[in-house]
Design a protein around this motif. Sequence first.
Motif, mmCIF file in Angstrom:
data_model
loop_
_atom_site.group_PDB
_atom_site.id
_atom_site.type_symbol
_atom_site.label_atom_id
_atom_site.label_comp_id
_atom_site.label_asym_id
_atom_site.label_seq_id
_atom_site.Cartn_x
_atom_site.Cartn_y
_atom_site.Cartn_z
ATOM 1 N N SER A 32 0.837 -1.214 -0.055
ATOM 2 C CA SER A 32 0.010 -0.057 0.097
ATOM 3 C C SER A 32 0.924 1.122 -0.033
ATOM 4 O O SER A 32 2.100 1.184 0.193
ATOM 5 C CB SER A 32 -0.957 -0.024 1.160
ATOM 6 O OG SER A 32 0.004 0.109 2.283
ATOM 7 N N GLU A 33 0.218 2.284 -0.365
ATOM 8 C CA GLU A 33 1.123 3.745 -0.274
ATOM 9 C C GLU A 33 1.848 3.926 1.049
ATOM 10 O O GLU A 33 1.028 3.840 2.152
ATOM 11 C CB GLU A 33 -0.012 4.826 -0.601
ATOM 12 C CG GLU A 33 0.888 6.115 -0.886
ATOM 13 C CD GLU A 33 0.075 7.083 -1.506
ATOM 14 O OE1 GLU A 33 -0.014 7.318 -2.573
ATOM 15 O OE2 GLU A 33 -0.834 7.543 -0.487
ATOM 16 N N ALA A 34 2.839 4.045 1.218
ATOM 17 C CA ALA A 34 3.717 4.353 2.352
ATOM 18 C C ALA A 34 4.504 5.765 2.516
ATOM 19 O O ALA A 34 5.094 5.949 1.550
ATOM 20 C CB ALA A 34 4.825 3.045 2.576
ATOM 21 N N ARG A 35 4.539 6.394 3.429
ATOM 22 C CA ARG A 35 5.189 7.611 3.845
ATOM 23 C C ARG A 35 6.467 7.309 4.264
ATOM 24 O O ARG A 35 6.777 6.019 4.881
ATOM 25 C CB ARG A 35 4.495 8.369 4.535
ATOM 26 C CG ARG A 35 3.180 9.086 4.127
ATOM 27 C CD ARG A 35 2.746 10.304 5.059
ATOM 28 N NE ARG A 35 3.643 11.321 4.918
ATOM 29 C CZ ARG A 35 3.992 12.319 4.215
ATOM 30 N NH1 ARG A 35 3.031 12.337 2.919
ATOM 31 N NH2 ARG A 35 4.851 13.203 4.180
ATOM 32 N N HIS A 36 7.568 8.102 4.001
ATOM 33 C CA HIS A 36 8.876 7.839 4.470
ATOM 34 C C HIS A 36 9.554 9.243 4.521
ATOM 35 O O HIS A 36 8.955 10.222 4.065
ATOM 36 C CB HIS A 36 9.476 6.834 3.634
ATOM 37 C CG HIS A 36 9.905 7.732 2.277
ATOM 38 N ND1 HIS A 36 10.888 8.572 1.839
ATOM 39 C CD2 HIS A 36 9.294 7.537 1.054
ATOM 40 C CE1 HIS A 36 10.915 8.824 0.625
ATOM 41 N NE2 HIS A 36 9.870 8.526 0.037
ATOM 42 N N ASP A 37 10.657 9.207 5.390
ATOM 43 C CA ASP A 37 11.263 10.389 5.654
ATOM 44 C C ASP A 37 12.660 10.542 5.050
ATOM 45 O O ASP A 37 13.630 11.253 5.443
ATOM 46 C CB ASP A 37 11.640 10.535 7.178
ATOM 47 C CG ASP A 37 10.261 10.883 8.060
ATOM 48 O OD1 ASP A 37 9.505 11.411 7.324
ATOM 49 O OD2 ASP A 37 10.310 10.383 9.112
ATOM 50 N N GLY A 38 12.818 9.837 3.845
ATOM 51 C CA GLY A 38 14.039 9.861 3.199
ATOM 52 C C GLY A 38 14.511 8.313 3.104
ATOM 53 O O GLY A 38 14.508 7.559 3.774
ATOM 54 N N LEU A 129 7.808 7.893 13.637
ATOM 55 C CA LEU A 129 8.132 7.233 14.880
ATOM 56 C C LEU A 129 7.158 6.056 15.120
ATOM 57 O O LEU A 129 7.702 4.956 15.810
ATOM 58 C CB LEU A 129 7.780 8.164 16.021
ATOM 59 C CG LEU A 129 8.815 9.403 15.956
ATOM 60 C CD1 LEU A 129 8.439 10.312 17.372
ATOM 61 C CD2 LEU A 129 10.355 8.976 16.360
ATOM 62 N N LEU A 130 6.153 5.973 14.394
ATOM 63 C CA LEU A 130 5.031 4.742 14.715
ATOM 64 C C LEU A 130 5.514 3.762 13.671
ATOM 65 O O LEU A 130 4.886 2.783 13.994
ATOM 66 C CB LEU A 130 3.705 5.304 14.461
ATOM 67 C CG LEU A 130 3.379 6.344 15.203
ATOM 68 C CD1 LEU A 130 1.834 6.804 14.946
ATOM 69 C CD2 LEU A 130 3.131 5.892 16.826
ATOM 70 N N ALA A 131 6.532 3.846 12.902
ATOM 71 C CA ALA A 131 6.553 2.784 11.799
ATOM 72 C C ALA A 131 8.322 2.607 12.144
ATOM 73 O O ALA A 131 9.047 3.530 12.170
ATOM 74 C CB ALA A 131 6.452 3.183 10.433
ATOM 75 N N LYS A 132 8.620 1.280 11.969
ATOM 76 C CA LYS A 132 9.827 0.837 12.143
ATOM 77 C C LYS A 132 10.801 1.257 10.685
ATOM 78 O O LYS A 132 10.262 0.949 9.644
ATOM 79 C CB LYS A 132 9.975 -0.720 12.237
ATOM 80 C CG LYS A 132 11.323 -0.902 12.715
ATOM 81 C CD LYS A 132 11.358 -2.623 13.085
ATOM 82 C CE LYS A 132 12.891 -2.945 13.459
ATOM 83 N NZ LYS A 132 12.729 -4.683 13.479
#
Length: 297
Positions: A32-38, A129-132
């Motif tokens: 599914s669509e997933a956000r990331h910080d880089g 923070l909620l995702a590893k």
Amino acid sequence: MSLSVDIQLKRSSKIYHEGEKVAGVLVLDSRSEARHDGITLTMDGIVSVQLSPRSAGLIESIVNSSKPISIINQSVEVVKSGKIPTGQTEIPFEIPLVPRSSSKVLYETYHGVYVTVQYSLRCDIKRSLLAKDITKLQEFIVEYKPRNPEETIPVRFEIRPDTLQNVRDRARIPHFLVTGHLDTAVYSLSQPLTGELTVCECERGISSIELQLVRVETCGSTEGYTREASEIQNIQIAEGDVCRGVAIPLYMVFPRLFTCSTTEAPSFKIEFELNVVIIFDNDHLVVETFPIKLVRS
């Protein structure tokens, strides 16, 4: 896990030389669509030196030299923070293989007992923070560029009781004479070790003749060092009481990761030896050692 990453190199051999570019693709697979910080990609090259337990109590200079040596460490941001779409996404990358300015040289990949030279790519996907966070590691191999082969000069030898070193019980050694030659003392890693051996005479029966490839790892400096020899591989070239006067061929292929070019660095050395082991029918054995040099040619 809904999101996974794989590092695929363009070269299936995973072999690279200094100055080349390590290229490939990051394959992201998301349900599914997933956000990331880089997404970052880091190239690491480390020399790890582990001292032998017998070195306990040696001077502090050896302990200091046992710390890991970083010869490559460069990181690039492949993708800025955002979203990874559903399905499979391929992100190409390209990183030049150059040493750190303080290292000046890249050593060949080598997995030893007390010395290890390892190169790897690490992909890090930073998440909230909620995702590893997700990390993937891929090792690749560094080899020296092939050079012109050195002149091959055969190494002739005779093994008999009075040529043996470090013999504890000479009374158990029968009278014998073994002659032969190694085709050279400098072997290319891409070619097999070759030579010939002949049992000319022996007053006892022989149960086995073996070839042992040995690594000799030296750690430390001129102020103090440890030197350890360990077996890489053992090949039986004759079984039973061999015929006298018959030439026995010597043939050994060098294993890929457990050998490298003979290396001498400020804090470590990697050298190699060949042992010819003759085991008599009373289970007593004798060993003759030949130093050999390994190169890329």
